[in-house]
Design a protein around this motif. Sequence first.
Motif, short mmCIF file in Angstrom:
data_model
loop_
_atom_site.label_atom_id
_atom_site.label_comp_id
_atom_site.label_asym_id
_atom_site.label_seq_id
_atom_site.Cartn_x
_atom_site.Cartn_y
_atom_site.Cartn_z
N ALA A 171 -4.02 -2.07 8.93
CA ALA A 171 -2.99 -3.10 9.00
C ALA A 171 -3.01 -3.78 7.67
O ALA A 171 -4.24 -3.85 7.07
N ILE A 172 -2.11 -4.54 7.17
CA ILE A 172 -1.99 -5.08 6.11
C ILE A 172 -0.86 -6.24 6.15
O ILE A 172 0.25 -6.25 6.63
N SER A 173 -1.31 -7.42 5.81
CA SER A 173 -0.34 -8.56 5.95
C SER A 173 0.86 -8.64 4.77
O SER A 173 0.59 -8.27 3.78
N TYR A 174 1.97 -8.95 5.17
CA TYR A 174 2.97 -9.07 4.15
C TYR A 174 3.67 -10.46 4.67
O TYR A 174 3.59 -10.90 5.79
N HIS A 175 4.63 -10.96 3.60
CA HIS A 175 5.16 -11.99 4.09
C HIS A 175 6.96 -11.70 3.44
O HIS A 175 6.96 -11.19 2.53
N LYS A 176 7.68 -12.52 4.35
CA LYS A 176 9.22 -12.59 3.97
C LYS A 176 9.82 -13.88 3.84
O LYS A 176 9.31 -14.78 4.48
N LEU B 244 6.21 8.85 10.45
CA LEU B 244 5.47 9.33 9.42
C LEU B 244 5.81 10.42 8.61
O LEU B 244 6.02 10.51 7.46
N GLU B 245 6.50 11.40 9.68
CA GLU B 245 7.42 12.44 8.98
C GLU B 245 8.56 12.03 8.06
O GLU B 245 9.04 12.88 7.30
N HIS B 246 8.83 10.82 8.20
CA HIS B 246 10.05 10.33 7.24
C HIS B 246 9.92 9.27 6.10
O HIS B 246 10.58 9.22 5.40
N ILE B 247 8.31 9.18 6.03
CA ILE B 247 7.92 8.65 4.75
C ILE B 247 7.38 9.74 3.86
O ILE B 247 6.49 10.55 4.18
N HIS B 248 7.71 9.69 2.61
CA HIS B 248 7.53 10.41 1.61
C HIS B 248 6.43 10.18 0.76
O HIS B 248 5.54 10.89 0.44
N ASP B 249 6.00 8.89 0.54
CA ASP B 249 5.03 8.32 -0.22
C ASP B 249 4.98 6.68 0.03
O ASP B 249 6.01 6.25 0.58
N ILE B 250 3.94 6.20 -0.52
CA ILE B 250 3.62 4.68 -0.37
C ILE B 250 3.00 4.58 -1.70
O ILE B 250 2.23 5.04 -2.45
N SER B 251 3.80 3.53 -2.58
CA SER B 251 3.17 2.82 -3.79
C SER B 251 3.14 1.61 -3.68
O SER B 251 3.42 0.65 -3.06
N TYR B 252 2.51 1.09 -4.88
CA TYR B 252 2.15 -0.48 -5.15
C TYR B 252 2.37 -0.90 -6.36
O TYR B 252 1.92 -0.12 -7.36
N ARG B 253 3.01 -1.94 -6.66
CA ARG B 253 3.00 -2.55 -8.16
C ARG B 253 2.67 -4.13 -7.96
O ARG B 253 3.25 -4.79 -7.24
N PRO B 254 1.52 -4.14 -8.60
CA PRO B 254 1.19 -5.77 -8.70
C PRO B 254 1.90 -6.57 -9.61
O PRO B 254 2.16 -5.99 -10.63
N PHE B 255 1.84 -7.83 -9.16
CA PHE B 255 2.30 -8.93 -10.21
C PHE B 255 1.54 -9.90 -10.22
O PHE B 255 0.04 -9.83 -9.70
N THR B 256 1.50 -11.08 -10.71
CA THR B 256 0.85 -12.15 -11.15
C THR B 256 0.14 -12.83 -9.78
O THR B 256 -1.31 -12.82 -9.72
N ASP B 257 0.99 -13.18 -8.80
CA ASP B 257 0.32 -13.61 -7.77
C ASP B 257 0.43 -12.92 -6.24
O ASP B 257 -0.07 -13.43 -5.36
N ALA B 258 0.93 -11.92 -6.61
CA ALA B 258 1.51 -10.96 -5.21
C ALA B 258 1.63 -9.59 -5.72
O ALA B 258 1.49 -9.49 -6.95
N GLY B 259 2.27 -8.71 -4.80
CA GLY B 259 2.59 -7.38 -5.27
C GLY B 259 3.58 -6.88 -4.47
O GLY B 259 3.92 -7.22 -3.06
N LEU B 260 4.09 -5.82 -4.75
CA LEU B 260 5.07 -4.91 -3.85
C LEU B 260 4.58 -3.85 -3.44
O LEU B 260 4.18 -3.06 -4.05
N LEU B 261 4.50 -3.52 -2.06
CA LEU B 261 4.12 -2.18 -1.48
C LEU B 261 5.53 -1.69 -1.03
O LEU B 261 6.30 -2.13 -0.28
N TYR B 262 5.57 -0.40 -1.50
CA TYR B 262 6.75 0.26 -1.23
C TYR B 262 6.65 1.36 -0.43
O TYR B 262 5.54 2.25 -0.48
N GLY C 285 -4.77 -1.19 -1.12
CA GLY C 285 -5.61 -0.17 -1.37
C GLY C 285 -6.01 0.82 -0.34
O GLY C 285 -5.77 2.01 0.10
N HIS C 286 -6.69 0.10 0.67
CA HIS C 286 -7.15 0.65 2.04
C HIS C 286 -6.20 0.95 3.05
O HIS C 286 -6.20 1.98 3.55
N PHE C 287 -5.05 0.47 2.93
CA PHE C 287 -3.76 0.73 3.85
C PHE C 287 -3.25 2.11 3.11
O PHE C 287 -3.06 2.74 4.03
N ILE C 288 -3.11 1.99 1.70
CA ILE C 288 -2.49 3.26 1.26
C ILE C 288 -3.59 4.60 1.17
O ILE C 288 -2.97 5.60 1.82
#
Length: 99
Positions: free
Chosen positions: A10-15, A50-68, A85-88
């Motif tokens: 599990a990983i926390s995210y915010h909206k 899971l069969e509909h997910i092709h990949d997971i990627s991550y792009r870090p920014f200064t104070d947060a990042g985006l998990l795709y 990293g642990h989630f991916i």
Amino acid sequence: MREEQHVISAISYHKTEKIIEFNQQKYLKIQHRLHLYKDKIQSASRQFRLEHIHDISYRPFTDAGLLYLHTNQGVFAFEVNGDPGHFIHSYKKLKSSIK
């Protein structure tokens, strides 16, 4: 009886949501969690098999990042504060064991 599913990772995210109070615009960050199960990833508002997910990627920014999540329905972005990293790694390990 429904089988209880075990959370693998599990990983926390915010909206960020825009609200208007007393004619003033404010932004409210609401924290949620992405849960990885053996057959899906569950967010607060969506479920991705899971069969509909092709990949997971991550792009870090200064104070947060985006998990795709790259899915057959498009790319979904989740704003995360920590290193996912642990989630991916858990997702890729699970996905490789299914193939």
